[in-house]
Design a protein around this motif. Sequence first.
Motif, PDB file in Angstrom:
ATOM      1  N   SER A  52       0.807  -1.222   0.000  1.00  0.00           N
ATOM      2  CA  SER A  52       0.000   0.000   0.000  1.00  0.00           C
ATOM      3  C   SER A  52       0.842   1.276   0.000  1.00  0.00           C
ATOM      4  N   HIS A  53       2.138   1.167   0.242  1.00  0.00           N
ATOM      5  CA  HIS A  53       2.984   2.365   0.306  1.00  0.00           C
ATOM      6  C   HIS A  53       3.496   2.728  -1.082  1.00  0.00           C
ATOM      7  N   LYS A  54       3.401   4.016  -1.406  1.00  0.00           N
ATOM      8  CA  LYS A  54       3.735   4.474  -2.758  1.00  0.00           C
ATOM      9  C   LYS A  54       5.219   4.354  -3.108  1.00  0.00           C
ATOM     10  N   SER A  55       6.113   4.327  -2.133  1.00  0.00           N
ATOM     11  CA  SER A  55       7.543   4.311  -2.450  1.00  0.00           C
ATOM     12  C   SER A  55       8.132   2.901  -2.576  1.00  0.00           C
ATOM     13  N   LYS A  57       7.695   0.559  -4.846  1.00  0.00           N
ATOM     14  CA  LYS A  57       8.157   0.284  -6.211  1.00  0.00           C
ATOM     15  C   LYS A  57       9.488   0.978  -6.480  1.00  0.00           C
ATOM     16  N   ASP A  58       9.638   2.198  -6.018  1.00  0.00           N
ATOM     17  CA  ASP A  58      10.885   2.944  -6.225  1.00  0.00           C
ATOM     18  C   ASP A  58      12.066   2.261  -5.522  1.00  0.00           C
TER      19      ASP A  58
END
Length: 118
Positions: A52-55, A57-58
């Motif tokens: 669920s955390h946006k970072s 993938k980075d």
Amino acid sequence: MLVNQGWQEGNARWRSKILTRKLSYHNPIVGWNTQIPKPHNIPFRFRKVWISHKSLKDVVEASWNEPLYDVPIRKVVKKLKRLKQKLKSWSFEVFGNHAQHLKQLEEEMVQILKDQEN
């Protein structure tokens, strides 16, 4: 299996089981220690909350795209090992100490239950 009193006192958590005879007139005995020490290489656990955390993938892309020079199969193993360490660090920075947070929630739950009893 022969042991003396001193061995029994020093190995209080030792258990054994007598197995059935197969190839000789002797029964094999298997023994084990019921208190197993915590391993040094604790298995890696992927946490669902990370998705669920946006970072996330980075972090994965950055780790995977870092150059590494080796034969292909060792490259994969080394990249996965590196990614494991990066994810552990990232998780601690983003979500904090999971064990400490869980302990705090348990303490709050105990307090809520005590308050309801009164």
